[in-house]
Motif scaffolding. Sequence first.
Motif, PDB file in Angstrom:
ATOM      1  N   ASN A 180       0.807  -1.219   0.000  1.00 28.79           N
ATOM      2  CA  ASN A 180       0.000   0.000   0.000  1.00 28.79           C
ATOM      3  C   ASN A 180       0.844   1.275   0.000  1.00 28.79           C
ATOM      4  O   ASN A 180       0.544   2.222  -0.737  1.00 28.79           O
ATOM      5  CB  ASN A 180      -0.938  -0.003   1.212  1.00 28.79           C
ATOM      6  CG  ASN A 180      -2.019   1.049   1.098  1.00 28.79           C
ATOM      7  OD1 ASN A 180      -2.708   1.136   0.086  1.00 28.79           O
ATOM      8  ND2 ASN A 180      -2.159   1.872   2.126  1.00 28.79           N
ATOM      9  N   ILE A 181       1.886   1.332   0.816  1.00 33.79           N
ATOM     10  CA  ILE A 181       2.682   2.562   0.926  1.00 33.79           C
ATOM     11  C   ILE A 181       3.353   2.942  -0.389  1.00 33.79           C
ATOM     12  O   ILE A 181       3.239   4.092  -0.835  1.00 33.79           O
ATOM     13  CB  ILE A 181       3.728   2.436   2.065  1.00 33.79           C
ATOM     14  CG1 ILE A 181       3.033   2.227   3.408  1.00 33.79           C
ATOM     15  CG2 ILE A 181       4.596   3.695   2.106  1.00 33.79           C
ATOM     16  CD1 ILE A 181       2.058   3.329   3.786  1.00 33.79           C
ATOM     17  N   PRO A 182       4.080   2.025  -1.048  1.00 36.02           N
ATOM     18  CA  PRO A 182       4.653   2.380  -2.355  1.00 36.02           C
ATOM     19  C   PRO A 182       3.587   2.795  -3.365  1.00 36.02           C
ATOM     20  O   PRO A 182       3.822   3.669  -4.205  1.00 36.02           O
ATOM     21  CB  PRO A 182       5.347   1.088  -2.795  1.00 36.02           C
ATOM     22  CG  PRO A 182       5.635   0.364  -1.529  1.00 36.02           C
ATOM     23  CD  PRO A 182       4.484   0.669  -0.637  1.00 36.02           C
ATOM     24  N   ALA A 183       2.414   2.182  -3.274  1.00 36.18           N
ATOM     25  CA  ALA A 183       1.318   2.521  -4.192  1.00 36.18           C
ATOM     26  C   ALA A 183       0.846   3.952  -3.968  1.00 36.18           C
ATOM     27  O   ALA A 183       0.608   4.700  -4.922  1.00 36.18           O
ATOM     28  CB  ALA A 183       0.161   1.545  -4.000  1.00 36.18           C
ATOM     29  N   VAL A 184       0.710   4.335  -2.702  1.00 30.80           N
ATOM     30  CA  VAL A 184       0.287   5.701  -2.376  1.00 30.80           C
ATOM     31  C   VAL A 184       1.326   6.706  -2.859  1.00 30.80           C
ATOM     32  O   VAL A 184       0.993   7.725  -3.478  1.00 30.80           O
ATOM     33  CB  VAL A 184       0.068   5.852  -0.856  1.00 30.80           C
ATOM     34  CG1 VAL A 184      -0.151   7.321  -0.495  1.00 30.80           C
ATOM     35  CG2 VAL A 184      -1.118   5.011  -0.400  1.00 30.80           C
ATOM     36  N   ILE A 185       2.601   6.422  -2.592  1.00 25.15           N
ATOM     37  CA  ILE A 185       3.682   7.345  -2.963  1.00 25.15           C
ATOM     38  C   ILE A 185       3.764   7.515  -4.474  1.00 25.15           C
ATOM     39  O   ILE A 185       3.810   8.639  -4.990  1.00 25.15           O
ATOM     40  CB  ILE A 185       5.032   6.843  -2.410  1.00 25.15           C
ATOM     41  CG1 ILE A 185       5.023   6.890  -0.882  1.00 25.15           C
ATOM     42  CG2 ILE A 185       6.177   7.693  -2.960  1.00 25.15           C
ATOM     43  CD1 ILE A 185       6.249   6.274  -0.244  1.00 25.15           C
ATOM     44  N   MET A 186       3.763   6.412  -5.212  1.00 26.18           N
ATOM     45  CA  MET A 186       3.915   6.473  -6.663  1.00 26.18           C
ATOM     46  C   MET A 186       2.725   7.165  -7.317  1.00 26.18           C
ATOM     47  O   MET A 186       2.894   8.044  -8.180  1.00 26.18           O
ATOM     48  CB  MET A 186       4.091   5.072  -7.230  1.00 26.18           C
ATOM     49  CG  MET A 186       4.218   5.022  -8.748  1.00 26.18           C
ATOM     50  SD  MET A 186       5.708   5.842  -9.364  1.00 26.18           S
ATOM     51  CE  MET A 186       6.930   4.558  -9.010  1.00 26.18           C
ATOM     52  N   SER A 187       1.510   6.770  -6.954  1.00 20.11           N
ATOM     53  CA  SER A 187       0.318   7.345  -7.584  1.00 20.11           C
ATOM     54  C   SER A 187       0.178   8.824  -7.265  1.00 20.11           C
ATOM     55  O   SER A 187      -0.194   9.629  -8.138  1.00 20.11           O
ATOM     56  CB  SER A 187      -0.940   6.586  -7.141  1.00 20.11           C
ATOM     57  OG  SER A 187      -1.128   6.674  -5.736  1.00 20.11           O
ATOM     58  N   SER A 188       0.512   9.231  -6.040  1.00 19.07           N
ATOM     59  CA  SER A 188       0.408  10.638  -5.645  1.00 19.07           C
ATOM     60  C   SER A 188       1.472  11.483  -6.332  1.00 19.07           C
ATOM     61  O   SER A 188       1.200  12.601  -6.789  1.00 19.07           O
ATOM     62  CB  SER A 188       0.540  10.767  -4.127  1.00 19.07           C
ATOM     63  OG  SER A 188      -0.447  10.012  -3.470  1.00 19.07           O
ATOM     64  N   PHE A 189       2.696  10.938  -6.405  1.00 23.93           N
ATOM     65  CA  PHE A 189       3.783  11.663  -7.057  1.00 23.93           C
ATOM     66  C   PHE A 189       3.475  11.905  -8.533  1.00 23.93           C
ATOM     67  O   PHE A 189       3.621  13.023  -9.043  1.00 23.93           O
ATOM     68  CB  PHE A 189       5.088  10.877  -6.910  1.00 23.93           C
ATOM     69  CG  PHE A 189       6.226  11.451  -7.706  1.00 23.93           C
ATOM     70  CD1 PHE A 189       6.871  12.613  -7.294  1.00 23.93           C
ATOM     71  CD2 PHE A 189       6.649  10.832  -8.876  1.00 23.93           C
ATOM     72  CE1 PHE A 189       7.921  13.148  -8.034  1.00 23.93           C
ATOM     73  CE2 PHE A 189       7.694  11.358  -9.620  1.00 23.93           C
ATOM     74  CZ  PHE A 189       8.328  12.523  -9.197  1.00 23.93           C
ATOM     75  N   LEU A 190       3.042  10.870  -9.232  1.00 21.58           N
ATOM     76  CA  LEU A 190       2.729  11.011 -10.651  1.00 21.58           C
ATOM     77  C   LEU A 190       1.523  11.913 -10.874  1.00 21.58           C
ATOM     78  O   LEU A 190       1.474  12.667 -11.845  1.00 21.58           O
ATOM     79  CB  LEU A 190       2.470   9.637 -11.266  1.00 21.58           C
ATOM     80  CG  LEU A 190       3.679   8.706 -11.371  1.00 21.58           C
ATOM     81  CD1 LEU A 190       3.260   7.353 -11.924  1.00 21.58           C
ATOM     82  CD2 LEU A 190       4.760   9.328 -12.243  1.00 21.58           C
ATOM     83  N   PHE A 191       0.557  11.855  -9.954  1.00 19.56           N
ATOM     84  CA  PHE A 191      -0.625  12.705 -10.055  1.00 19.56           C
ATOM     85  C   PHE A 191      -0.238  14.178  -9.953  1.00 19.56           C
ATOM     86  O   PHE A 191      -0.786  15.023 -10.665  1.00 19.56           O
ATOM     87  CB  PHE A 191      -1.614  12.334  -8.942  1.00 19.56           C
ATOM     88  CG  PHE A 191      -2.935  13.049  -9.035  1.00 19.56           C
ATOM     89  CD1 PHE A 191      -3.592  13.168 -10.250  1.00 19.56           C
ATOM     90  CD2 PHE A 191      -3.522  13.586  -7.901  1.00 19.56           C
ATOM     91  CE1 PHE A 191      -4.820  13.812 -10.335  1.00 19.56           C
ATOM     92  CE2 PHE A 191      -4.741  14.224  -7.972  1.00 19.56           C
ATOM     93  CZ  PHE A 191      -5.400  14.342  -9.184  1.00 19.56           C
ATOM     94  N   GLY A 192       0.699  14.494  -9.080  1.00 21.31           N
ATOM     95  CA  GLY A 192       1.176  15.868  -8.975  1.00 21.31           C
ATOM     96  C   GLY A 192       2.018  16.266 -10.160  1.00 21.31           C
ATOM     97  O   GLY A 192       1.884  17.374 -10.706  1.00 21.31           O
ATOM     98  N   LEU A 193       2.876  15.358 -10.604  1.00 22.75           N
ATOM     99  CA  LEU A 193       3.803  15.647 -11.701  1.00 22.75           C
ATOM    100  C   LEU A 193       3.077  15.927 -13.006  1.00 22.75           C
ATOM    101  O   LEU A 193       3.508  16.768 -13.800  1.00 22.75           O
ATOM    102  CB  LEU A 193       4.754  14.468 -11.878  1.00 22.75           C
ATOM    103  CG  LEU A 193       5.943  14.660 -12.820  1.00 22.75           C
ATOM    104  CD1 LEU A 193       6.895  15.728 -12.273  1.00 22.75           C
ATOM    105  CD2 LEU A 193       6.684  13.345 -13.014  1.00 22.75           C
ATOM    106  N   ILE A 194       1.964  15.244 -13.242  1.00 26.20           N
ATOM    107  CA  ILE A 194       1.247  15.344 -14.506  1.00 26.20           C
ATOM    108  C   ILE A 194       0.634  16.725 -14.726  1.00 26.20           C
ATOM    109  O   ILE A 194       0.268  17.092 -15.858  1.00 26.20           O
ATOM    110  CB  ILE A 194       0.136  14.263 -14.573  1.00 26.20           C
ATOM    111  CG1 ILE A 194      -0.312  14.023 -16.034  1.00 26.20           C
ATOM    112  CG2 ILE A 194      -1.063  14.679 -13.737  1.00 26.20           C
ATOM    113  CD1 ILE A 194       0.690  13.299 -16.848  1.00 26.20           C
TER     114      ILE A 194
END
Length: 287
Positions: A178-192
Amino acid sequence: MTFLGKIWRAVYPVLLYLALQIFFIAAVSFISGILQVYDSLTGAEAVNIDLENAIAQNAIIITGLLAFSAIPFMAGLYAADVSKWGFDDGIEVNKTNLKDYVMVILLGASLALTLNIALTFIFNVFKINDQVFEEVNKSISNTGIVAQFLVVVILGPIVEELIFRGLVYRRMRKYFSNIPAVIMSSFLFGLIHFNISQGVYAGLIGILLAYIYYKKENIFLCIGYHMGANATAILISSLIDGFENDIAKGIVIMLYALFAIIISIIGLVYVIKMRVNKNELAKEEIV
């Protein structure tokens, strides 16, 4: 599947969406280039100028067309994951009720203003000038209210939640935890979002949206939150622009901000207290 293979499978929907944007921009640039050649031969400069102005003034509509074209494909990928892995996105499985929808949508609407006020204050303190964000706001303001709602409130949230929560987060959680999933999805969501203001805001909201999806595993709940947040941004902007008196405008903003903070606190407490389905806990342990 290798580590890099898992990462690729989780993030390639984002890359596909970016590729679609690049393709569309390239196509518009190609058309503009042809018209420039035509202008040089005929002297009809107004044709090219009108096209460029139309692109600048209708950027949000172009974004809407991109989202509209991507939704069926992303929904297909999401449906394929549901079929392949056997997890259910349905409301009955996770017992999402009407109260959940109401509270989450209200949380999205209120927290959007609360976070924007906080981030604006921080950016002002550190004297961060985000010109790209100003251009985005200008583009949105130059578009009619109907088009704003269609793109920003409806199409945008649907395609973004399908990509970042339905695909990136869910696949990362399936392959890792769950933690890596939250970090990756949130980071990419901001980056986009390609600007500091929206990037920081989207990154923070992405964490909460991933948490909501973890609690209920209901993509429609995340879409509802996203729609509530974006609708608030448009409505507040239109409301503020309607006041010519700065004092009245300031009072309205203060009152709404106070109300938004209260609702945000209530909404966050409600989301935190959402019970995780026992089957989901077992599934998390297996993953």
